[in-house]
Design an enzyme around this catalytic site. Structure first.
Site, mmCIF file in Angstrom:
data_model
loop_
_atom_site.group_PDB
_atom_site.id
_atom_site.type_symbol
_atom_site.label_atom_id
_atom_site.label_comp_id
_atom_site.label_asym_id
_atom_site.label_seq_id
_atom_site.Cartn_x
_atom_site.Cartn_y
_atom_site.Cartn_z
ATOM 1 N N LYS A 13 0.833 -1.218 0.000
ATOM 2 C CA LYS A 13 0.000 0.000 0.000
ATOM 3 C C LYS A 13 0.860 1.257 0.000
ATOM 4 C CE LYS A 13 -2.443 -0.458 3.733
ATOM 5 N NZ LYS A 13 -1.923 -1.704 4.293
ATOM 6 N N ARG A 88 -10.060 0.626 8.434
ATOM 7 C CA ARG A 88 -9.625 -0.745 8.682
ATOM 8 C C ARG A 88 -10.707 -1.566 9.373
ATOM 9 N NH1 ARG A 88 -3.818 0.647 8.865
ATOM 10 N NH2 ARG A 88 -2.520 -1.175 9.201
ATOM 11 N N ARG A 127 11.128 -6.374 6.001
ATOM 12 C CA ARG A 127 11.006 -4.942 5.740
ATOM 13 C C ARG A 127 11.828 -4.103 6.729
ATOM 14 N NH1 ARG A 127 5.139 -2.345 5.082
ATOM 15 N NH2 ARG A 127 4.790 -2.934 7.246
ATOM 16 N N ARG A 160 10.622 -1.939 12.102
ATOM 17 C CA ARG A 160 9.498 -1.488 12.911
ATOM 18 C C ARG A 160 9.138 -2.562 13.931
ATOM 19 N NH1 ARG A 160 5.441 0.474 8.226
ATOM 20 N NH2 ARG A 160 3.973 -0.491 9.660
ATOM 21 N N ARG A 171 -1.213 -8.758 12.993
ATOM 22 C CA ARG A 171 -1.746 -7.800 12.020
ATOM 23 C C ARG A 171 -2.443 -8.524 10.868
ATOM 24 N NH1 ARG A 171 3.223 -4.482 10.316
ATOM 25 N NH2 ARG A 171 1.863 -2.824 9.639
#
Ligand code: AMP
Length: 214
Positions: A13, A88, A127, A160, A171
């Site tokens: 995204k 969300r 990531r 993160r 998540r």
């Protein structure tokens, strides 16, 4: 043009949003980025959001909805915006409808980027992100020339807290259980454009523009 970008964590995204807002001249509203900025500045909003974010949990609807309503009322949203990471939950989607109504605005399209779960898990745990400008790196792909230092702004490149295996699992579970309810919500109104996100960034981008009629 007012757009919502839907997709699980790791679906791309953020990457697609950056390209789309540049090409389409839209204001980019990423709720995750707004929360991270508040966390790094130590604001009351950041302190409240951090405990949920670190655990990979959703920040309560009331907090997010208030923040997005304030953001949408700012003048730079009047010429078009792209919401990335919001809504969300169903209550967030309903609150968005009410907020847009009161601003005399409507949604033009909802782009849902779909990627298989095992691919998402691999992407999330690999990531890395710049603390300064938000640029995304990947230990399996592009990393900064100087280890830990962003090529773009010189900021710190870090993992993160919500990209650890435990938080990423939570998540993705939340997305499957809660956020995926938004797909039929927007499909029934003819707004949904589904994009196969398990391809190269540019292929996903070209498809997305085509789905938006550009
Ligand atoms: P993101 O960068 O979009 O993955 O967001 C990072 C984190 O911010 C999420 O895991 C949530 O803790 C929080 N967050 C961002 N957007 C929302 C939202 N619309 N509703 C609830 N929590 C959110």
């Amino acid at each position: 043009m007012n757009i919502v970008l839907l997709g699980a964590a790791g679906a791309g995204k953020g990457t697609q949003a950056a390209k789309l807002v540049e090409t389409l001249g839209l204001t980019h509203i990423s709720t995750g980025d707004i929360f991270r900025k508040n966390v790094s500045e130590g604001t009351p909003l950041g302190l409240e959001a951090k405990r949920y974010m670190d655990a990979g949990q959703l920040v309560p609807d009331g907090v997010v909805i208030r923040m997005v309503k304030d953001r949408l009322a700012q003048p730079d949203c009047a010429n078009g915006f792209m919401l990335d990471g919001f809504p969300r939950t169903l209550p967030q989607a309903e609150a968005l409808d009410v907020a847009l109504d009161s601003l005399g605005a409507t949604l033009d399209a909802v782009v849902a980027i779909e990627v298989p779960r095992d691919v998402l898990m691999g992407r999330l745990t690999a990531r890395r992100q710049c603390r300064g400008c938000g640029r995304i790196y990947n230990v399996m792909g592009e990393m900064p020339a100087d280890e830990g230092v962003c090529d773009g702004c010189g900021g710190e490149v870090y993992q993160r807290d919500d990209d650890t295996v435990e938080a990423a699992t939570k998540r993705l579970d939340d997305y499957a259980a809660v956020t995926s309810q938004l797909v039929p919500y927007y499909q029934s109104r003819g707004l949904l454009k589904t994009i196969d996100g398990n391809r190269a960034v540019d292929a996903v981008f070209v498809d997305t523009l085509a789905a938006l009629g550009r």
